[in-house]
Design an enzyme around this catalytic site. Structure first.
Site, PDB file in Angstrom:
ATOM      1  N   SER A 136       0.850  -1.191   0.000  1.00 29.15           N
ATOM      2  CA  SER A 136       0.000   0.000   0.000  1.00 29.15           C
ATOM      3  C   SER A 136       0.885   1.239   0.000  1.00 29.15           C
ATOM      4  CB  SER A 136      -0.894  -0.028   1.249  1.00 29.15           C
ATOM      5  OG  SER A 136      -1.638   1.168   1.369  1.00 29.15           O
ATOM      6  N   LYS A 162      -1.249  -1.009  -4.354  1.00 32.70           N
ATOM      7  CA  LYS A 162      -2.440  -0.244  -3.942  1.00 32.70           C
ATOM      8  C   LYS A 162      -1.995   1.184  -3.705  1.00 32.70           C
ATOM      9  CE  LYS A 162      -4.764   0.046   0.560  1.00 32.70           C
ATOM     10  NZ  LYS A 162      -5.433  -0.751   1.626  1.00 32.70           N
ATOM     11  N   LYS A 164      -3.305   5.092  -2.378  1.00 29.74           N
ATOM     12  CA  LYS A 164      -4.332   5.840  -1.670  1.00 29.74           C
ATOM     13  C   LYS A 164      -4.814   6.954  -2.591  1.00 29.74           C
ATOM     14  CE  LYS A 164      -4.163   3.825   2.398  1.00 29.74           C
ATOM     15  NZ  LYS A 164      -5.351   3.212   3.037  1.00 29.74           N
ATOM     16  N   ASP A 189      -7.474   2.893  -2.816  1.00 29.00           N
ATOM     17  CA  ASP A 189      -8.165   2.924  -1.513  1.00 29.00           C
ATOM     18  C   ASP A 189      -8.456   4.379  -1.162  1.00 29.00           C
ATOM     19  OD1 ASP A 189      -9.100   2.621   1.080  1.00 29.00           O
ATOM     20  OD2 ASP A 189      -7.306   1.626   1.863  1.00 29.00           O
ATOM     21  N   GLU A 214     -11.341   0.461  -2.977  1.00 34.13           N
ATOM     22  CA  GLU A 214     -11.581   0.144  -1.565  1.00 34.13           C
ATOM     23  C   GLU A 214     -12.223   1.330  -0.850  1.00 34.13           C
ATOM     24  OE1 GLU A 214      -7.970  -1.222   0.307  1.00 34.13           O
ATOM     25  OE2 GLU A 214      -8.829  -1.205   2.317  1.00 34.13           O
ATOM     26  N   ASP A 239     -13.737  -1.973   3.594  1.00 32.68           N
ATOM     27  CA  ASP A 239     -12.797  -2.065   4.706  1.00 32.68           C
ATOM     28  C   ASP A 239     -13.524  -1.527   5.948  1.00 32.68           C
ATOM     29  OD1 ASP A 239     -10.766  -1.561   6.592  1.00 32.68           O
ATOM     30  OD2 ASP A 239      -9.418  -0.549   5.226  1.00 32.68           O
ATOM     31  N   LYS A 263      -9.499  -7.211   8.476  1.00 35.33           N
ATOM     32  CA  LYS A 263      -8.475  -6.826   9.447  1.00 35.33           C
ATOM     33  C   LYS A 263      -8.932  -7.376  10.792  1.00 35.33           C
ATOM     34  CE  LYS A 263      -7.168  -2.476   7.160  1.00 35.33           C
ATOM     35  NZ  LYS A 263      -7.387  -1.008   7.138  1.00 35.33           N
ATOM     36  N   GLY A 291      -3.895  -4.197   6.223  1.00 31.66           N
ATOM     37  CA  GLY A 291      -2.791  -3.880   7.136  1.00 31.66           C
ATOM     38  C   GLY A 291      -3.071  -2.600   7.889  1.00 31.66           C
TER      39      GLY A 291
END
Ligand code: OSB
Ligand code: MG
Length: 381
Positions: A136, A162, A164, A189, A214, A239, A263, A291
């Site tokens: 990420s 991934k 952000k 995400d 996400e 998530d 998670k 994570g």
């Protein structure tokens, strides 16, 4: 299990690189390391993934400490502990505060597996011997910097990237990545940075062959995600919105997502994480392990969990070197060809290094657990 004490440690570890998401920038990872010790002096380890600020969810490090000290540790002593799968129910009388519950529950799972002399992954039914790893990448100062970082992570061997995103750092950035890397497994995400009013804008992402988007919408929403998923070809992965297997059932029934990020901290522990995994497997919804910038302790738990069969997609379970100059476990978590080995040693399979643990501890406190005779009547049980 004859647990005699619980030790909480307030840890602070400097991240190699500050990490920016749509909700803020993190430089030092503070967390609570939880150690449970049995009568024979064996230790089980867990960690609370709550942040100092309630920005990812409503939990905080200090709030978790309070919950552990005042409610959860006392519940451990209230009745003998047989199997750690019973703890979720025992903690059920406490509403929410799932990260606090997971911290203590996972430590007990580690101790239980060590007492059996078995790897935690096998104890929970994991069958994989290695897992695929993604990485990420936070919001960067420029597109050039992001492309450079992606290049490094691909060279390291990570199996999917991934990034952000947030308004102003989304479609243009994805377009720039795809020009340079047309085929890499790529996902985004948003950490709840958008609303349904952005649906037209987000639909542009459908042109880039993303594995998923996400948590685009509110942290507590399932209904608007359903509407957005109807308008998007790209699968939505939830998530923040999923706190339990029940939440996942509702999200899947509604059509609010096609993939679920699991998670352990967010769902209250390993027992619930396994339940969620099983529910998604039954519904043929792939899951992957998220994570929370875990130290080697939480990372080892994530690896054990990812050994379950329906963890079908690479997780945010990168190697120690992605986060830390030095991790607190021995050996460090290392990756080869984009995969991590599931450890074969007892419990989480990584040892906590006492010197490095002490180096990054700001404050610690031990709580004795009163020994109970198995047939003593216990108030409230
Ligand atoms: O949304 O998945 C997330 C980190 C902190 C809080 C939330 C998230 C993340 C990450 C990084 O994406 C995952 C990691 O590498 O640990
Ligand atoms: Mg996320």
């Amino acid at each position: 299990m004859d647990i005699r004490s619980v030790t909480l440690r307030h840890m602070s570890m400097p991240l190699l690189n500050p990490f920016t998401t749509s909700f803020g920038t993190l430089k030092d990872r503070e967390f609570i390391a939880v150690e449970v010790t049995d009568a024979e002096g064996r230790s089980g380890w867990g960690e609370s993934v709550a942040f100092v600020e309630p920005s990812y969810n409503e939990e905080t490090l200090k709030g978790n400490w309070h919950l552990l000290e005042q409610f959860l540790i006392p519940l451990l002593g209230q009745a003998p502990i047989g199997h750690p799968s019973g703890l979720a129910e025992r903690f059920g009388r406490i509403r929410g505060n799932r990260m606090a519950k997971a911290a203590l529950e996972t430590a007990c799972w580690d101790l239980y597996a060590k007492r059996q002399g078995l790897p935690l992954a096998s104890v929970i039914g994991g069958t994989k011997t290695s897992i695929e790893v993604g990485v990420s990448i936070g919001i960067q100062a420029s597109a050039e910097r992001l492309l450079e970082t992606i290049g490094q992570k691909l060279a390291d061997g990570y199996k999917r990237i991934k990034i952000k995103i947030k308004p102003g750092w989304d479609v243009g950035i994805v377009d720039a990545i795809r020009r340079q890397y047309p085929d890499i497994p790529l996902m985004v995400d948003a950490n709840s940075a958008y609303t349904l009013a952005d649906a037209d804008h987000l639909r542009q992402l459908d042109d880039y062959g993303l594995m998923m988007i996400e948590q685009p919408l509110a942290h507590d929403d399932l209904v608007d995600h359903r509407e957005l998923q109807r308008q998007l070809r790209t699968p939505i992965c939830l998530d923040e919105s999923i706190h339990s297997a029940e939440d996942a059932r509702k999200a899947i029934d509604l059509g609010s997502c096609r993939i679920v990020n699991i998670k352990t901290g967010r769902v209250g522990g390993l027992t619930e994480a396994i339940k969620l995994h099983d529910l998604c497997a039954e519904r043929q919804v792939p899951v992957w392990c998220g994570g929370m910038f875990e130290s080697g302790i939480g990372r080892a738990h994530n690896i054990a969990l990812s050994a379950l069969a329906n963890f079908a997609l690479p997780g945010d379970t990168a190697a120690s070197s992605n986060y830390w100059e030095e991790d607190i476990v021995d050996p460090a978590v290392t990756m080869a060809n984009g995969r991590l080995a599931v450890p074969e040693g007892p419990g989480i399979g990584y040892g906590v290094n006492p010197a490095r643990l002490a180096k990054y501890t700001l404050h610690e406190q031990s709580y004795p657990i009163q020994r109970l005779e198995p047939n003593v009547a216990v108030r409230g049980t």
